[in-house]
Enzyme design. Structure first.
Site, PDB file in Angstrom:
ATOM      1  N   ALA A 168       0.835  -1.207   0.000  1.00  0.00           N
ATOM      2  CA  ALA A 168       0.000   0.000   0.000  1.00  0.00           C
ATOM      3  C   ALA A 168       0.868   1.255   0.000  1.00  0.00           C
ATOM      4  CB  ALA A 168      -0.940  -0.007   1.200  1.00  0.00           C
ATOM      5  N   ASP A 169       2.003   1.213   0.701  1.00  0.00           N
ATOM      6  CA  ASP A 169       2.916   2.356   0.699  1.00  0.00           C
ATOM      7  C   ASP A 169       3.417   2.635  -0.715  1.00  0.00           C
ATOM      8  OD1 ASP A 169       2.532   2.075   3.389  1.00  0.00           O
ATOM      9  OD2 ASP A 169       4.647   1.859   3.911  1.00  0.00           O
TER      10      ASP A 169
END
Length: 391
Positions: A168-169
């Protein structure tokens, strides 16, 4: 842009050959459930990180961080992690990610420019890595796709840092679009871009400046046996975003989770709830229903506070003040503002999404916050920003 070019020229005597920019980021819901192949809702924001590079004639590496007025050195032949290199390890890890994949990097001068330091917990270190990856590819004329660049970043994290890759980062810093959020599906290893159409709301990130205190070891929850337990509670549903949801029967949950201790049970219930709140927030975004979205955000904070032991009194105090900005604070079904703990570790930062007329009232509460708790909070008004790109 002009400031980083001038800083690079002053430091190295030449202008940069390439400059890339990547956004800051915060997670709205779901960042603690990645290990269970769940979903994370994130937003890239206009807290940009600039990385400028110029080519050297030797194999040496020079690193300069403008805001810290700090300098580090290295070489392409020696890319080991060194604790004393601090922030420069983010840049070294990217070069290692390329070289360990068979790419031959030249010597380079790097300049980092960002008004938000990595310690704030708004995705700044990830942004440094992503911007550097795009800039290094351009400077060295490497022919590689975004999928290959993701592999470079994954090697940087896993092989150089020995750290976990939180997709997700990376997905948020790469694929985000203006005025949108990113929904990462860890089960499918994909992400979707969802418009953020609440133009009548203002997004604030508050660094409460609370020293981070880890109250329990999150890795203790990330065990294969716990993945198997939650797997028993997953049910396929074609009419649900992502194709599945957790069993909603409390009796069924309690029976499956009866084999773990009470602390583990509470935290696994928190993971289950977070998945539901991600789905609810997604539905609110798609239907342009702010109340539905805000309920999911507010419930997620309560979930993390009560079941995951993640928040702290200072953050809770700030978010209580957000609730009080509503003329009907007890009407939990139709909130007009929302907020939640976010950032690195346990506590320190919060995000709030407010009616424009409530922004100054919230900022006034920050003065009371400093008087009560002794920490001077920093507050940033942000907007959703697109992902990494070259300038």
């Amino acid at each position: 842009m002009d400031e980083i070019i001038e800083a690079h020229r002053k430091e190295y005597g030449v202008p940069p050959d390439v400059t890339a920019v990547a956004p800051g980021r915060f997670h709205l819901i779901g960042e603690h459930s990645w290990f269970f192949k769940d979903k994370t809702l994130s937003m890239a924001v206009d807290l940009p990180v600039y990385v400028a590079i110029s080519r050297r004639e030797d194999s040496n590496l020079r690193f300069y961080f403008v805001q810290l007025d700090d300098r580090k050195r290295g070489s392409t032949a020696s890319l080991k992690f060194r604790k004393e290199d601090k922030w420069a390890n983010a840049l070294k890890s990217v070069i290692y990610g390329f070289s360990s994949g068979g790419f031959d990097c030249c010597g380079m001068n790097f300049t980092i420019y960002t008004k938000i330091l990595p310690s704030a917990g708004f995705g700044i270190t990830t942004a440094i890595k992503i911007a550097a990856t795009w800039a290094v590819r351009e400077l060295n004329s490497f022919r590689c796709s975004e999928d290959v660049l993701l592999q470079v970043i994954e090697r940087a994290n896993k092989l150089y840092y020995g750290a976990i890759n939180l997709k997700a980062d990376n997905f948020t810093a790469i694929y985000a679009k203006d005025n949108s959020v990113v929904l990462t599906d860890y089960a499918k290893n994909t992400c979707d871009i969802i418009p953020f159409n609440f133009s009548d709301r203002v997004i604030l990130l508050t660094d409460a400046r609370v020293p981070r205190v880890t109250t329990w070891n999150e890795e203790s929850l990330q065990q294969p046996e716990n993945v198997l337990l939650l797997g028993e509670l997953k049910e396929q549903r074609s009419n649900v975003y992502g194709g599945w949801r957790y069993e909603e029967s409390g009796a069924e949950r309690n029976e499956v989770l009866s084999v773990v201790n009470e602390d583990t049970r509470r935290r696994l219930i928190c993971v289950i709830n977070e998945h539901r709140y991600v789905l609810d927030a997604q539905a609110g975004l798609v239907s342009n229903d702010f109340a539905m979205f805000a309920r999911a955000v507010n419930r997620s904070h309560k979930n993390l506070r009560d079941l995951y032991d993640l928040s702290c009194p200072e953050i809770d105090w700030l978010l209580k003040r957000v609730q009080e900005l509503d003329l009907s604070p007890d009407d939990l079904r139709n909130p007009v503002n929302c907020g939640r703990v976010t950032g690195k570790g346990f506590g320190r930062c919060a995000y709030t999404i407010l009616r424009s007329g409530d922004v100054e009232r919230y900022k006034e509460k920050l003065l009371d916050y400093e008087r009560i708790f002794g920490f001077r909070a920093s507050c940033y008004e942000v907007k959703p920003m697109r992902g990494v790109h070259l300038l």
